[in-house]
Write an enzyme that holds these catalytic residues in place. Sequence first.
Site, PDB file in Angstrom:
ATOM      1  N   HIS A  18     109.839  53.934   5.092  1.00  0.00           N
ATOM      2  CA  HIS A  18     111.299  53.792   4.609  1.00  0.00           C
ATOM      3  C   HIS A  18     111.795  54.907   3.898  1.00  0.00           C
ATOM      4  CE1 HIS A  18     108.565  52.797   0.812  1.00  0.00           C
ATOM      5  NE2 HIS A  18     109.871  53.515   0.332  1.00  0.00           N
ATOM      6  N   ASP A  50     104.539  50.576   7.214  1.00  0.00           N
ATOM      7  CA  ASP A  50     105.410  51.597   6.432  1.00  0.00           C
ATOM      8  C   ASP A  50     104.821  53.057   6.350  1.00  0.00           C
ATOM      9  OD1 ASP A  50     107.614  52.188   5.149  1.00  0.00           O
ATOM     10  OD2 ASP A  50     107.078  50.934   3.491  1.00  0.00           O
ATOM     11  N   GLY A 124     110.916  56.877  -5.464  1.00  0.00           N
ATOM     12  CA  GLY A 124     110.623  58.261  -5.601  1.00  0.00           C
ATOM     13  C   GLY A 124     109.071  58.447  -5.384  1.00  0.00           C
ATOM     14  N   ASN A 125     108.319  57.433  -6.030  1.00  0.00           N
ATOM     15  CA  ASN A 125     106.940  57.747  -5.655  1.00  0.00           C
ATOM     16  C   ASN A 125     106.479  57.515  -4.187  1.00  0.00           C
ATOM     17  OD1 ASN A 125     106.332  56.850  -8.870  1.00  0.00           O
ATOM     18  ND2 ASN A 125     104.988  58.473  -8.096  1.00  0.00           N
ATOM     19  N   SER A 126     107.556  56.721  -3.655  1.00  0.00           N
ATOM     20  CA  SER A 126     106.830  56.178  -1.954  1.00  0.00           C
ATOM     21  C   SER A 126     106.436  57.076  -1.213  1.00  0.00           C
ATOM     22  CB  SER A 126     108.065  55.404  -1.434  1.00  0.00           C
ATOM     23  OG  SER A 126     108.867  54.342  -2.262  1.00  0.00           O
ATOM     24  N   LEU A 178      96.742  38.636  20.248  1.00  0.00           N
ATOM     25  CA  LEU A 178      95.836  37.581  20.489  1.00  0.00           C
ATOM     26  C   LEU A 178      96.705  36.291  20.555  1.00  0.00           C
ATOM     27  CD1 LEU A 178      92.410  38.125  18.591  1.00  0.00           C
ATOM     28  CD2 LEU A 178      92.899  38.365  21.076  1.00  0.00           C
ATOM     29  N   GLY A 179      97.453  36.171  19.530  1.00  0.00           N
ATOM     30  CA  GLY A 179      98.409  34.988  19.531  1.00  0.00           C
ATOM     31  C   GLY A 179      97.667  33.496  18.776  1.00  0.00           C
ATOM     32  N   VAL A 180      96.978  34.382  17.512  1.00  0.00           N
ATOM     33  CA  VAL A 180      96.375  33.190  16.860  1.00  0.00           C
ATOM     34  C   VAL A 180      96.734  33.537  15.413  1.00  0.00           C
ATOM     35  CG1 VAL A 180      94.635  32.599  18.342  1.00  0.00           C
ATOM     36  CG2 VAL A 180      94.129  34.500  16.500  1.00  0.00           C
TER      37      VAL A 180
END
Length: 216
Positions: A18, A50, A124-126, A178-180
Amino acid sequence: AGTGFVIDRNGYILTNNHVVQDATKIEVSFFGDDDETYEARVVGRDRLTDSALIELTERPDYELPEANFGDSDQMRAGDWVMAIGSPFGLDLTVTVGIVSAKGRSLGATPYDDFIQTDTPINPGNSGGPLINTQGEVVGINTAVMQMGQGLGFSLPVDLAKKLIPELKATGKVTRSWLGVSVQDITLVDKESLKLGVDQGSLVREVVVDSPAYKAG
């Protein structure tokens, strides 16, 4: 503005997605460089964690120091940590606190597995490093909970380390499916479903037409 840290002397820098996702131009500055900036480009991004990897296209005339990775899996609640970043544009701010909890989910993505810390983290720490007492990076400072003080969240560096080679090679992360839906087994689950085990993962849902569904 955001923060990042050098992971390779060739100019690769790890930060948050971001921080750079809407950027048309990226400029990097380093401590002690008298307001000098260097252009960089996005190498790869992963929205679900992210994470982003950028690379300097302009290099300073000195050797870049690189951060040492620690083992975020070994961190425990109560361990001391510190964050380095530029909260509200205040460059190179260092804050100190402890690991408050691990494995936190903010409900943003299926890959939420944050280290919670009371180390002050602000806009700003991101993308900046969360560092243990050995000076090793154990997390990437990613999010705060606006309604509460002392609630910061860092992406475990062990997860980021797995993504870096693919971000370098292809610019993105490809995942299997997988779909679970699974959850930890609780005492209530064990009693109501008459399970013969105390721990593990309980499959709660199978997505229609997913690989798991087609496999039965």
